[in-house]
Write a protein that holds these residues in place. Structure first.
Motif, short mmCIF file in Angstrom:
data_model
loop_
_atom_site.label_atom_id
_atom_site.label_comp_id
_atom_site.label_asym_id
_atom_site.label_seq_id
_atom_site.Cartn_x
_atom_site.Cartn_y
_atom_site.Cartn_z
N PHE A 101 41.30 50.29 34.04
CA PHE A 101 42.17 51.29 34.64
C PHE A 101 43.28 51.65 33.63
CE2 PHE A 101 40.65 49.37 38.71
CZ PHE A 101 40.16 50.53 39.29
N LYS A 102 43.77 52.88 33.73
CA LYS A 102 44.81 53.33 32.80
C LYS A 102 45.95 54.02 33.57
CE LYS A 102 44.53 57.15 30.30
NZ LYS A 102 45.81 57.80 30.70
N PRO A 103 46.93 53.25 34.07
CA PRO A 103 48.10 53.91 34.65
C PRO A 103 48.94 54.58 33.57
CG PRO A 103 48.37 51.51 34.71
CD PRO A 103 47.01 51.78 34.15
N GLN A 104 49.39 55.81 33.85
CA GLN A 104 50.24 56.56 32.91
C GLN A 104 51.68 56.40 33.39
OE1 GLN A 104 52.48 58.25 31.17
NE2 GLN A 104 50.81 58.85 29.77
N ILE A 105 52.51 55.77 32.57
CA ILE A 105 53.84 55.32 33.01
C ILE A 105 54.73 56.48 33.44
CG2 ILE A 105 54.91 55.30 30.71
CD1 ILE A 105 56.24 52.61 31.59
N ALA A 106 54.57 57.67 32.86
CA ALA A 106 55.46 58.80 33.20
C ALA A 106 55.37 59.16 34.68
CB ALA A 106 55.12 60.01 32.35
N TYR A 107 54.17 59.03 35.25
CA TYR A 107 53.99 59.40 36.66
C TYR A 107 54.71 58.43 37.60
CZ TYR A 107 50.67 63.03 35.46
OH TYR A 107 50.11 64.17 34.96
N PHE A 108 55.04 57.25 37.11
CA PHE A 108 55.79 56.29 37.92
C PHE A 108 57.29 56.44 37.63
CE2 PHE A 108 51.50 54.87 37.51
CZ PHE A 108 51.19 54.32 38.73
N ALA A 109 57.64 56.50 36.35
CA ALA A 109 59.06 56.57 35.97
C ALA A 109 59.71 57.85 36.50
CB ALA A 109 59.20 56.49 34.45
N ALA A 110 58.97 58.96 36.50
CA ALA A 110 59.53 60.24 36.95
C ALA A 110 59.98 60.18 38.40
CB ALA A 110 58.51 61.36 36.76
N HIS A 111 59.38 59.28 39.15
CA HIS A 111 59.70 59.18 40.58
C HIS A 111 60.43 57.87 40.90
CE1 HIS A 111 57.33 62.76 41.20
NE2 HIS A 111 56.44 62.24 40.39
N ARG A 112 61.07 57.29 39.88
CA ARG A 112 61.79 56.02 40.04
C ARG A 112 60.88 54.98 40.69
NH1 ARG A 112 65.49 59.95 41.50
NH2 ARG A 112 67.30 60.10 40.14
N ALA A 113 59.63 54.93 40.26
CA ALA A 113 58.65 54.06 40.92
C ALA A 113 58.10 53.00 39.98
CB ALA A 113 57.51 54.91 41.50
N GLU A 114 58.92 52.55 39.02
CA GLU A 114 58.45 51.48 38.12
C GLU A 114 58.12 50.21 38.90
OE1 GLU A 114 61.13 53.35 37.50
OE2 GLU A 114 61.33 53.77 35.34
N ASP A 115 58.88 49.97 40.00
CA ASP A 115 58.58 48.78 40.82
C ASP A 115 57.18 48.90 41.43
OD1 ASP A 115 59.51 50.94 42.37
OD2 ASP A 115 60.20 49.62 43.98
N GLN A 116 56.79 50.14 41.76
CA GLN A 116 55.45 50.34 42.34
C GLN A 116 54.37 50.17 41.25
OE1 GLN A 116 55.18 53.53 45.41
NE2 GLN A 116 57.34 53.88 44.97
#
Ligand SMILES: O=c1ccn([C@@H]2O[C@H](COP(=O)(O)O)[C@@H](O)[C@H]2O)c(=O)[nH]1
Length: 274
Positions: free
Chosen positions: A58-73
């Motif tokens: 799997f390849k999560p792209q970090i920008a899609y999480f950071a942009a929504h303050r979702a690094e914890d997710q």
């Protein structure tokens, strides 16, 4: 376990070269997830659980999480993958690139905070900017070489003079990584499916080095051409990524089933050309 050992096992056990990219965009989520507090995590977990047996990574792209303050997710998602699908390597697509002291922090973030098995790194700041990732010899370091976007040609396709003669910049990157930076056998390269001729050239320059190949699906790259250009003699060596085409195959409550169907068809289309 060494990233390459885990990847090799996943390729074999799953009989799959498909990498599902996790690029969660909340505006594209089905209605029942809109407004839900951990919507990004819930969406991605459903996709992961529906497709894990079909993928090599799997390849999560970090920008899609950071942009929504979702690094914890993102942290929770990677923990979920390691727990529920322990034989599935996770590549954190972060494309980091900075001076060594800052790169050390990025490496800690990727490997110790997020517990990714591999990371994508931009090599264009040179060896000292990549060393902090290479210092984790069991972790995969996947370097941008010939990216899938049209503008990738602006710089990567320039002719440069190198100690080994005149060549294109992306060829010099491929050769340098294969011959110099890969002492721990933990390097891979990113080469876009939108440029099959360059995939073939990178394969020629790097032997059996794993190639992460984004650009099929939403970007229109050709699966057959990608395989012909990039497969190793054993019919492998590739992590062929598809993100949006899988994630947003369905818009309703059964989105994960729809994603599974596209992932299955994509895996089989890839396998037809191995
Ligand atoms: O050259 C590159 C490097 C990385 N990517 C990333 O891959 C996915 C592609 O998503 P699709 O929806 O399948 O087009 C995305 O995360 C990019 O950031 C790339 O496309 N090209």
């Amino acid at each position: 376990m060494h990233f390459m050992t885990a990847l090799e096992a996943a390729w074999q056990q799953r009989n799959s070269l498909l990498c599902v990219g996790l690029d969660p965009d909340p505006v594209k989520f089905p209605a029942h997830l809109q407004g839900c507090p951990d919507a990004i995590l819930e969406f991605c977990k459903a996709i992961v659980d529906a497709t894990a047996d079909l993928v090599c990574c799997f390849k999560p792209q970090i920008a899609y999480f950071a942009a929504h303050r979702a690094e914890d997710q993102l942290e929770a998602l990677i923990e979920h993958i390691h727990t529920a699908h322990p034989d599935t390597p996770v590549i954190l697509d972060a494309k980091r690139g900075d001076i060594g002291s800052t790169a050390e922090q990025y490496a800690i973030e990727a490997f110790e905070r997020f517990k990714a098995d591999a990371i994508t790194v931009n090599p264009y700041m040179g060896r000292d900017s990549v060393d902090p990732y290479l210092a984790y010899p069991d972790k995969g370091v996947i370097l941008l070489c010939r990216t899938s976007n049209p503008g990738g040609s602006d710089l990567q396709f320039l002719e440069v003079d190198t100690p080994k003669g005149r060549m294109k910049l992306y060829e010099h990157v491929a050769r340098t990584v294969a011959e110099d930076w890969n002492a721990s056998g933990n390097c891979g390269l990113v080469v876009g499916a939108t440029f099959p001729a360059e995939i073939a050239r990178v394969r020629e320059l790097t032997g059996d080095m794993p190639l992460l190949v984004p650009g099929i699906g939403a970007q229109g790259g050709d699966i057959a051409a990608t395989l012909v250009a990039g497969r190793t003699a054993k019919g492998g060596g590739l992590m062929i990524n598809s993100s949006r085409a899988v994630l947003y195959a369905g818009k309703d409550e059964d989105f994960a089933e729809a994603a599974r169907k596209v992932a299955l068809d994509t895996r089989d289309a890839i396998n037809a050309h191995r």
